[in-house]
Design a protein around this motif. Sequence first.
Motif, PDB file in Angstrom:
ATOM      1  N   ASP A 181       0.825  -1.224   0.000  1.00 36.40           N
ATOM      2  CA  ASP A 181       0.000   0.000   0.000  1.00 36.40           C
ATOM      3  C   ASP A 181       0.853   1.266   0.000  1.00 36.40           C
ATOM      4  O   ASP A 181       0.600   2.207   0.740  1.00 36.40           O
ATOM      5  N   GLN A 182       1.851   1.282  -0.872  1.00 34.19           N
ATOM      6  CA  GLN A 182       2.629   2.515  -1.064  1.00 34.19           C
ATOM      7  C   GLN A 182       1.754   3.610  -1.666  1.00 34.19           C
ATOM      8  O   GLN A 182       2.052   4.793  -1.548  1.00 34.19           O
ATOM      9  N   SER A 183       0.718   3.197  -2.332  1.00 32.43           N
ATOM     10  CA  SER A 183      -0.199   4.166  -2.953  1.00 32.43           C
ATOM     11  C   SER A 183      -1.141   4.799  -1.941  1.00 32.43           C
ATOM     12  O   SER A 183      -1.891   5.707  -2.276  1.00 32.43           O
ATOM     13  N   GLN A 184      -1.117   4.301  -0.716  1.00 27.55           N
ATOM     14  CA  GLN A 184      -1.943   4.838   0.376  1.00 27.55           C
ATOM     15  C   GLN A 184      -3.434   4.774   0.051  1.00 27.55           C
ATOM     16  O   GLN A 184      -4.182   5.734   0.245  1.00 27.55           O
ATOM     17  N   LEU A 185      -3.824   3.607  -0.426  1.00 28.10           N
ATOM     18  CA  LEU A 185      -5.222   3.397  -0.802  1.00 28.10           C
ATOM     19  C   LEU A 185      -6.146   3.407   0.415  1.00 28.10           C
ATOM     20  O   LEU A 185      -7.252   3.945   0.359  1.00 28.10           O
ATOM     21  N   VAL A 186      -5.675   2.837   1.519  1.00 27.65           N
ATOM     22  CA  VAL A 186      -6.480   2.847   2.750  1.00 27.65           C
ATOM     23  C   VAL A 186      -6.749   4.286   3.193  1.00 27.65           C
ATOM     24  O   VAL A 186      -7.881   4.669   3.481  1.00 27.65           O
ATOM     25  N   ALA A 187      -5.683   5.088   3.207  1.00 28.27           N
ATOM     26  CA  ALA A 187      -5.831   6.490   3.600  1.00 28.27           C
ATOM     27  C   ALA A 187      -6.753   7.227   2.641  1.00 28.27           C
ATOM     28  O   ALA A 187      -7.565   8.060   3.051  1.00 28.27           O
ATOM     29  N   GLU A 188      -6.612   6.942   1.363  1.00 30.95           N
ATOM     30  CA  GLU A 188      -7.453   7.580   0.348  1.00 30.95           C
ATOM     31  C   GLU A 188      -8.938   7.327   0.635  1.00 30.95           C
ATOM     32  O   GLU A 188      -9.756   8.259   0.635  1.00 30.95           O
ATOM     33  N   ILE A 189      -9.278   6.071   0.901  1.00 32.78           N
ATOM     34  CA  ILE A 189     -10.688   5.727   1.139  1.00 32.78           C
ATOM     35  C   ILE A 189     -11.200   6.396   2.413  1.00 32.78           C
ATOM     36  O   ILE A 189     -12.278   6.991   2.444  1.00 32.78           O
ATOM     37  N   GLN A 190     -10.398   6.302   3.472  1.00 32.70           N
ATOM     38  CA  GLN A 190     -10.830   6.874   4.757  1.00 32.70           C
ATOM     39  C   GLN A 190     -10.935   8.395   4.701  1.00 32.70           C
ATOM     40  O   GLN A 190     -11.918   8.979   5.172  1.00 32.70           O
ATOM     41  N   ASP A 191      -9.933   9.039   4.095  1.00 32.94           N
ATOM     42  CA  ASP A 191      -9.927  10.510   4.054  1.00 32.94           C
ATOM     43  C   ASP A 191     -11.037  11.042   3.154  1.00 32.94           C
ATOM     44  O   ASP A 191     -11.622  12.099   3.425  1.00 32.94           O
ATOM     45  N   ARG A 192     -11.303  10.322   2.090  1.00 34.09           N
ATOM     46  CA  ARG A 192     -12.372  10.768   1.184  1.00 34.09           C
ATOM     47  C   ARG A 192     -13.716  10.746   1.896  1.00 34.09           C
ATOM     48  O   ARG A 192     -14.494  11.703   1.798  1.00 34.09           O
ATOM     49  N   LYS A 193     -13.979   9.673   2.623  1.00 33.17           N
ATOM     50  CA  LYS A 193     -15.250   9.590   3.346  1.00 33.17           C
ATOM     51  C   LYS A 193     -15.319  10.668   4.438  1.00 33.17           C
ATOM     52  O   LYS A 193     -16.358  11.298   4.664  1.00 33.17           O
ATOM     53  N   ALA A 194     -14.205  10.903   5.113  1.00 33.48           N
ATOM     54  CA  ALA A 194     -14.184  11.951   6.140  1.00 33.48           C
ATOM     55  C   ALA A 194     -14.476  13.319   5.524  1.00 33.48           C
ATOM     56  O   ALA A 194     -15.182  14.146   6.111  1.00 33.48           O
ATOM     57  N   ALA A 195     -13.947  13.556   4.312  1.00 30.80           N
ATOM     58  CA  ALA A 195     -14.192  14.828   3.622  1.00 30.80           C
ATOM     59  C   ALA A 195     -15.661  14.960   3.231  1.00 30.80           C
ATOM     60  O   ALA A 195     -16.253  16.033   3.348  1.00 30.80           O
ATOM     61  N   VAL A 196     -16.236  13.868   2.773  1.00 34.84           N
ATOM     62  CA  VAL A 196     -17.669  13.866   2.429  1.00 34.84           C
ATOM     63  C   VAL A 196     -18.482  14.244   3.668  1.00 34.84           C
ATOM     64  O   VAL A 196     -19.415  15.054   3.595  1.00 34.84           O
ATOM     65  N   ASP A 197     -18.111  13.680   4.791  1.00 38.15           N
ATOM     66  CA  ASP A 197     -18.845  13.970   6.035  1.00 38.15           C
ATOM     67  C   ASP A 197     -18.714  15.438   6.444  1.00 38.15           C
ATOM     68  O   ASP A 197     -19.666  16.023   6.970  1.00 38.15           O
TER      69      ASP A 197
END
Lengths: 267, 155
Positions: A175-191
Amino acid sequence: MKNALIVALACIIGAAIGSTCKAQEMPKLNLKESPSPEVVFVPFTESQFPDFGRIFARTRAALQPAAFVVVNQSDRAVIAIAARWTVVTQDGSRAHYWSSTHMYLSIPPAPLAPAGGRLLVAPDTFVPESLVVSGRGMIGLAPDPEIVSKFMAASQIYAEVDCIIFGDGEVVGLDQSQLVAEIQDRKAAVDVVLKQVHAARANGENLSDALSQLATSARPANDSVGRRAAQFARQWAGTQHREAFLSYLEGIPAPVSFYRKDGGALR
Amino acid sequence: MMLKVAVRFCGVLVLLLLPGFSTSVRAQSDEDAIYEFSCVPDSCADNYGPSTTGDAFTSIKATCNNGTVLGPKTVTLDITVPCTHPVLLETSAEANDELVVIELDCGHYLSYYLGDISVSGIVIDTVTNTEIYNGGALSDCLGGVSPPVPVMGPC
């Protein structure tokens, strides 16, 4: 496309005057082994995967040598994936390209490859098998022309999958691409955006004022959530379909809880 | 039919300043801001529809004050197989400079403008008036990476 036509024309003329004309060979895809024993990668060929063939009919033709099929042999869905390609040109120079996707980008969210299912993967291109066999229309983002031209000039292509996430939340790969962070941060931004929207509506405030403040507020460096929230706010301001856009944001569910089998760090 | 929608360029230079910034700090940090940009089409927006076939295209490129060239960043919505419902393809691009703040130590801050360009595309089902696809890309003066690409979707 233009180059392909020129090559084809040169071949026809060459054959007509009796000279030999060797067609430009497609570079072979060097595909690294899967980080999961439950998921297998197979370089794409039209003979082996005829249903996916039409994907390369137009803008993606030059990406076919870089394409591979993800075969999910597990009893869990694949919900996210990130891949990296290395393109080597005739002069030996190398360039890297990343592409990733996850199910929370789809409307409504749907697994990329259900248990036993398959997913076509190429630069800027992800196509679930269920879509191509459904007989429905297909829409997506066309790959960046600049990236397509780089792959057209490739003499060798290497591909590796950086991360796979299963439906139960297991994360496999570096996960060098930081896919986990991408998913979590995107949802947090939506919220963050939806919280502003709900508060503005509850207080009878102007939604444009509330979201334009969000779009232009100062943010700490590396504030991934804040930057994404600002971008959502600007998208809302820019679209002619604001209610449809808000409904889209409302429909993005909270992601599953991620984990690694060895208990390793996620981000 | 190609319809050009209203001008939608958003070149936002944020003027929110926290107290205590010196002019010299701002001047140094401006190098990460957008210096100039250009778009195709000029409006930075394209709108194709309603249709069951076709595509919509918007492209933007920019130069940062630090000399970094961003882009061209392109968004093209492409219908690979004709849609069963008429859809409206909406693409747009924008350039922004936003104020970013770093806390150096307790009570001391450094601020700078960070420029970015972004492209986005959405698809609206004209029968149900709902959004059925959403994707885009972003690039900034510090070399930020693009977000994930959504899988191809049904229409």
